[in-house]
Write a protein that holds these residues in place. Structure first.
Motif, short mmCIF file in Angstrom:
data_model
loop_
_atom_site.label_atom_id
_atom_site.label_comp_id
_atom_site.label_asym_id
_atom_site.label_seq_id
_atom_site.Cartn_x
_atom_site.Cartn_y
_atom_site.Cartn_z
N PRO A 13 0.67 -1.22 0.35
CA PRO A 13 -0.14 0.17 0.06
C PRO A 13 0.89 1.47 -0.07
CG PRO A 13 -0.35 -1.25 1.80
CD PRO A 13 0.66 -1.57 0.96
N GLY A 14 1.97 1.12 -0.59
CA GLY A 14 2.91 2.52 -0.85
C GLY A 14 4.32 2.40 -0.44
N THR A 16 3.75 3.19 -4.66
CA THR A 16 2.68 2.40 -5.02
C THR A 16 3.87 2.63 -6.52
OG1 THR A 16 1.42 4.66 -5.60
CG2 THR A 16 0.93 3.41 -4.19
N THR A 145 -2.43 2.80 7.40
CA THR A 145 -1.87 1.88 6.20
C THR A 145 -1.53 0.53 7.07
OG1 THR A 145 -1.26 3.93 5.08
CG2 THR A 145 -0.79 1.99 4.98
N SER A 175 -1.80 7.85 2.92
CA SER A 175 -2.23 7.06 2.44
C SER A 175 -4.09 6.95 1.78
CB SER A 175 -2.79 5.15 2.64
OG SER A 175 -3.20 5.13 3.99
N SER A 176 -4.53 8.02 1.91
CA SER A 176 -6.07 8.50 1.77
C SER A 176 -6.25 9.21 0.72
CB SER A 176 -6.87 8.80 2.95
OG SER A 176 -6.84 9.83 3.54
N SER A 179 -6.47 8.84 -3.51
CA SER A 179 -7.51 7.71 -3.53
C SER A 179 -8.63 7.46 -2.91
CB SER A 179 -6.54 7.10 -2.67
OG SER A 179 -5.18 6.13 -3.10
N LYS A 198 1.20 7.37 -2.33
CA LYS A 198 1.12 6.84 -2.83
C LYS A 198 -0.60 7.12 -3.60
CE LYS A 198 1.33 5.61 2.17
NZ LYS A 198 2.09 4.19 2.42
N SER A 303 -8.06 2.11 -0.53
CA SER A 303 -6.67 1.98 -0.51
C SER A 303 -6.00 0.36 -1.00
CB SER A 303 -6.17 3.27 0.17
OG SER A 303 -6.37 4.60 0.08
N GLY A 345 -2.53 -3.75 -1.81
CA GLY A 345 -3.34 -2.29 -1.93
C GLY A 345 -3.35 -2.17 -3.39
#
Length: 389
Positions: A13-14, A16, A145, A175-176, A179, A198, A303, A345
């Protein structure tokens, strides 16, 4: 080394996958960061980030990771000994509170089970009981995350408003942002914290703070030491499109390209695409007979998806097999989830076939590792994605 054909699947999840057009933008020749050409670039990305954050407030861009943006949010608004309300929603919520404590802040850390987001009722209860307004800030991780659990920031803001408390609201969107739907102004956020690696589809190296008028006012009296992270010289220079010290020039080329990609697709469409892929991933997990880590359907992340394995199954060994056999990286379980969880992710520059390839790699890995699989998650996700949008 063993030769591998094809491409590596980077499904953590990053950071990415970086789109080709962003890579091509980054490789342009470096220019004078004091010159007029760069000032045009600076003004363009500073304005573009306002759109991405859905704010009219200034957005400060630091050459740093998200951790630096965390620190900037704290040191610009708070003083030694200030009381801060924070929440154990996962590994990164825990790290942020450790940073706050190390900076000399008094942290009230609300314990959590890493499967739920921030409870707005607890926010309201804590702030209402604080009649002397000793809390100076409430800090929330929007999308954790490490778990794939989202906290409902609008409801947190409503709880704060009902309490009548003047505390600042600081939100981690690392992480948002870009996304998932996030609205700095509408949700009454004072400082938004973000990173480049991300949803913004860039390599690591840029950190962001979107800063409300209330946060800027707090910065005038805040006494935590700051120099590199100080908003004021940044904002003064940014008015001319430049920076008070050397910026990450070529990453800003990439940022301009990624902003153009996001706005060309349309932020609502970006958010809908991520939500669709997340729903298909959860369908696959359920078909396999496994458990999504996030326990509240209203808090599912768009995400990433955290997958809880049966007791006795080593998630890290499974991830190692998938990497070795199928050349795909999955996110590890962090902190107290180490060895119990893996994370898929599905954010950034990502489409249906990339998701199905990812899920096929996971399913093949589960079978190869001997994890009992109830049914084909790939087939279930394929049926879901085949439906009209």
């Amino acid at each position: 080394m063993t030769f591998r054909s094809g491409r590596h699947f980077l499904q953590i999840p990053g950071p990415t996958n970086v789109p080709d057009r962003v890579l091509r933008a980054i490789e342009r020749p470096t220019i004078d960061h004091r010159g007029p050409e760069f000032a045009d670039l600076g003004r363009e990305v500073l304005e573009g980030m306002k759109t991405v954050c859905q704010t009219a407030a200034p957005v400060v861009i630091f050459p740093c990771s998200g951790t630096g943006a965390w620190e900037a949010a704290l040191v610009n608004t708070l003083s030694p000994g200030d009381r801060v309300l924070m929440f154990e929603t996962g590994h990164f919520g825990t790290l942020w509170q450790e940073m706050a404590a190390a900076l000399g802040l008094q942290v009230d850390f609300v314990p959590g089970d890493w499967r739920h987001g921030v409870d707005p009722a607890v926010v309201e209860q804590r702030l209402t009981a604080d009649s002397e307004h000793t809390y100076k800030a409430v800090a929330v991780v929007h999308n954790e995350t490490s778990t794939g659990v989202t906290s409902r920031v609008p409801r947190v803001r409503e709880a704060m408003d009902r309490s009548g408390h003047p505390a600042l609201l600081l939100v981690d969107t690392i992480s948002s942002l870009a996304s998932m739907d996030y609205r700095h102004d509408e949700w009454g956020v004072d400082v938004t914290v973000a990173g480049s690696q991300k949803g913004l589809m860039l390599p690591p190296g840029l950190g962001f703070n979107a800063v409300s008028d209330k946060a800027r006012a707090a910065a005038e009296s805040a006494r935590l030491p700051r120099l590199y992270w100080d908003w004021q010289p940044m904002l003064a220079s940014n008015a001319r499109g430049v920076f008070p010290y050397t910026p990450a020039t070529n990453l800003l080329y990439g940022l301009r390209e990624s902003i153009d990609m996001l706005l060309s697709e349309g932020l609502k469409n970006v958010f809908a695409r991520h939500a669709r892929h997340a729903a298909a991933t959860r369908t696959a997990v359920q078909a396999w007979g496994l458990e999504v880590l996030c326990a509240d359907p209203g808090e599912h992340s768009s995400s990433l998806t955290g997958v809880l394995l049966p007791q006795g199954v080593d998630a890290d060994a499974l991830r190692a097999l998938i990497l070795a056999r199928f050349d795909m990286s999955l996110g590890a379980g962090l902190g107290k989830l180490k060895g119990r969880v893996f994370r898929i992710g599905h954010l950034g520059d990502f489409n249906d076939l990339m998701l199905l390839g990812t899920l096929a790699g996971v399913e093949a890995g589960l079978l190869a590792f001997g994890v009992p699989v109830a049914a084909s998650g790939v087939a279930a996700a394929t049926r879901q994605l085949a439906q009209p949008n």
